[in-house]
Scaffold this motif. Structure first.
Motif, mmCIF file in Angstrom:
data_model
loop_
_atom_site.group_PDB
_atom_site.id
_atom_site.type_symbol
_atom_site.label_atom_id
_atom_site.label_comp_id
_atom_site.label_asym_id
_atom_site.label_seq_id
_atom_site.Cartn_x
_atom_site.Cartn_y
_atom_site.Cartn_z
ATOM 1 N N UNK A 15 0.830 -1.200 0.000
ATOM 2 C CA UNK A 15 0.000 0.000 0.000
ATOM 3 C C UNK A 15 0.867 1.254 0.000
ATOM 4 N N UNK A 16 1.913 1.283 0.838
ATOM 5 C CA UNK A 16 2.782 2.459 0.838
ATOM 6 C C UNK A 16 3.458 2.629 -0.520
ATOM 7 N N UNK A 17 3.956 1.530 -1.086
ATOM 8 C CA UNK A 17 4.623 1.613 -2.380
ATOM 9 C C UNK A 17 3.716 2.153 -3.468
ATOM 10 N N UNK A 34 9.036 8.336 -5.469
ATOM 11 C CA UNK A 34 9.091 7.081 -6.220
ATOM 12 C C UNK A 34 10.145 6.123 -5.650
ATOM 13 N N UNK A 35 11.294 6.624 -5.248
ATOM 14 C CA UNK A 35 12.375 5.749 -4.754
ATOM 15 C C UNK A 35 11.943 4.945 -3.522
ATOM 16 N N UNK A 36 11.451 5.576 -2.458
ATOM 17 C CA UNK A 36 11.000 4.754 -1.327
ATOM 18 C C UNK A 36 9.801 3.884 -1.698
ATOM 19 N N UNK A 37 9.003 4.343 -2.645
ATOM 20 C CA UNK A 37 7.885 3.530 -3.105
ATOM 21 C C UNK A 37 8.369 2.242 -3.746
ATOM 22 N N UNK A 40 9.685 -0.074 -1.108
ATOM 23 C CA UNK A 40 8.573 -0.658 -0.370
ATOM 24 C C UNK A 40 7.909 -1.781 -1.168
ATOM 25 N N UNK A 41 7.790 -1.606 -2.477
ATOM 26 C CA UNK A 41 7.213 -2.667 -3.307
ATOM 27 C C UNK A 41 8.128 -3.887 -3.366
#
Length: 108
Positions: A15-17, A34-37, A40-41
């Motif tokens: 969900x966070x990603x 986008x990078x932390x997303x 997270x994915x």
């Protein structure tokens, strides 16, 4: 029994990603979201691979119910929109389906 905890962690990571991309594309946030997303994915995929199941498809199907319930929790906690009775009813039905898939007796 760590599977439920793995599913919850995977759901939050997914969900966070996805929300990171939503924030960038739909809410006008910086592309730096986008990078932390993406990280997270990747965490989501790794966690889901830890589920104790004899088949990936069954693990993913059961995860779907947890994801739906967690998404409604995100809707409320992060986006500030309280789920209505239809959201809650749908989530309960999906969690019941996930439990059947995950814990149902298997033949042979």
């Amino acid at each position: 029994m760590v599977t439920p905890f793995v599913y919850v962690g995977a759901a939050l990571a997914e969900i966070f990603g996805c929300f990171a991309f939503w924030a960038w594309l739909r809410l006008g946030k910086s592309v730096l979201w986008v990078a932390p997303g993406m990280l997270s994915l990747a965490l989501f995929a790794w966690l889901l691979a830890l589920v104790d199941s004899d088949a990936a498809g069954r693990a993913y199907a059961a995860y779907g119910g947890v994801y739906i319930a967690a998404s409604l929790g995100w809707l409320w906690a992060i986006e500030g929109m309280r789920p209505d009775r239809w959201d809650a009813t749908g989530a309960v039905i999906c969690l019941a389906g996930a439990a059947i898939i995950l814990f149902g007796p298997r033949s042979g």
